[in-house]
Design an enzyme around this catalytic site. Sequence first.
Site, PDB file in Angstrom:
ATOM      1  N   ASP A 100       1.928  -1.388   9.042  1.00  0.00           N
ATOM      2  CA  ASP A 100       1.371  -2.474   8.224  1.00  0.00           C
ATOM      3  C   ASP A 100       1.972  -3.803   8.679  1.00  0.00           C
ATOM      4  O   ASP A 100       3.185  -4.021   8.537  1.00  0.00           O
ATOM      5  CB  ASP A 100       1.699  -2.243   6.744  1.00  0.00           C
ATOM      6  CG  ASP A 100       0.900  -1.108   6.125  1.00  0.00           C
ATOM      7  OD1 ASP A 100       0.205  -0.394   6.871  1.00  0.00           O
ATOM      8  OD2 ASP A 100       0.990  -0.931   4.900  1.00  0.00           O
ATOM      9  N   LYS A 162      -5.354  -5.134   4.236  1.00  0.00           N
ATOM     10  CA  LYS A 162      -4.559  -4.713   3.080  1.00  0.00           C
ATOM     11  C   LYS A 162      -4.301  -5.928   2.207  1.00  0.00           C
ATOM     12  O   LYS A 162      -3.957  -7.000   2.710  1.00  0.00           O
ATOM     13  CB  LYS A 162      -3.246  -4.079   3.543  1.00  0.00           C
ATOM     14  CG  LYS A 162      -2.349  -3.610   2.407  1.00  0.00           C
ATOM     15  CD  LYS A 162      -1.066  -2.977   2.948  1.00  0.00           C
ATOM     16  CE  LYS A 162      -0.076  -2.693   1.829  1.00  0.00           C
ATOM     17  NZ  LYS A 162       1.203  -2.138   2.329  1.00  0.00           N
ATOM     18  N   LYS A 191      -7.682  -1.619   2.155  1.00  0.00           N
ATOM     19  CA  LYS A 191      -6.624  -0.998   1.365  1.00  0.00           C
ATOM     20  C   LYS A 191      -6.268  -1.938   0.228  1.00  0.00           C
ATOM     21  O   LYS A 191      -5.824  -3.061   0.453  1.00  0.00           O
ATOM     22  CB  LYS A 191      -5.385  -0.709   2.212  1.00  0.00           C
ATOM     23  CG  LYS A 191      -4.240  -0.130   1.372  1.00  0.00           C
ATOM     24  CD  LYS A 191      -3.026   0.195   2.211  1.00  0.00           C
ATOM     25  CE  LYS A 191      -1.840   0.575   1.321  1.00  0.00           C
ATOM     26  NZ  LYS A 191      -0.628   0.890   2.108  1.00  0.00           N
TER      27      LYS A 191
END
Length: 241
Positions: A100, A162, A191
């Site tokens: 990430d 995300k 996400k």
Amino acid sequence: MSARPASLGAADLAQMIDISAVQAFHTEDDVRALADLAVAQGFIAAHALPNFVPLLRSLIPAGGRTLVGGPIGFPAGGHMTAIKAAEARALREAGADELDLMMNVGRLKSGGLSYVRDEVAAVIEAAAPVPIKVIIELHHLTDSEMETAAEIVAASGAAFVKTGTGWTPAAATLPRIRRIASVVAGRAGIKASGGIRDLDTVAAMVAIGVTRFGINTASATDLVSQVRALPDGRLPIPAEA
């Protein structure tokens, strides 16, 4: 992107949830507990801060239901690009299955879009073939900045947009997720992370196009248990209007 499901069973939902121990206070014992829970419950991924990723990899069997992940440039995103790329390579070599990347929000908000694009590209290259989720930290972004950030991620070849790190107040609301989905248009996964605590929200977000969630371990375990207790053990997913 895969078609939206009509319903989710408990195992299906677990395979959409990342759990993590990525706060500054998390200890080695926390990481060990995270690994045990992730494997036992079948969560799709467990993430730890970079220095704990080798430990997490040693605790979670490769090739199983649970992936090992870690963050890059976390949590502020202000690291130099070369440092982020080096961190990506180190985490890949430590056995991470996914990573990430924290976007440089300050550069984005300053109008430095070329800098942001080039940095995302550099980290994707450094991490390859490990997939990258790019964290855009919605709490700090206007709607226009959010859409710009989502477009950069979608065009970059990253695996996911995300919504947040979990280090800021939750901002992953349904209207904002809907706008991200419109921008991304299937070019990357979405996400949703931060403040997701009930099945109605989960179902509505899946209907919009969310395919991964970042949820704290207690809430994640509770939500999976709630699905198991539903009639037929399935969570219906509404048709998106």
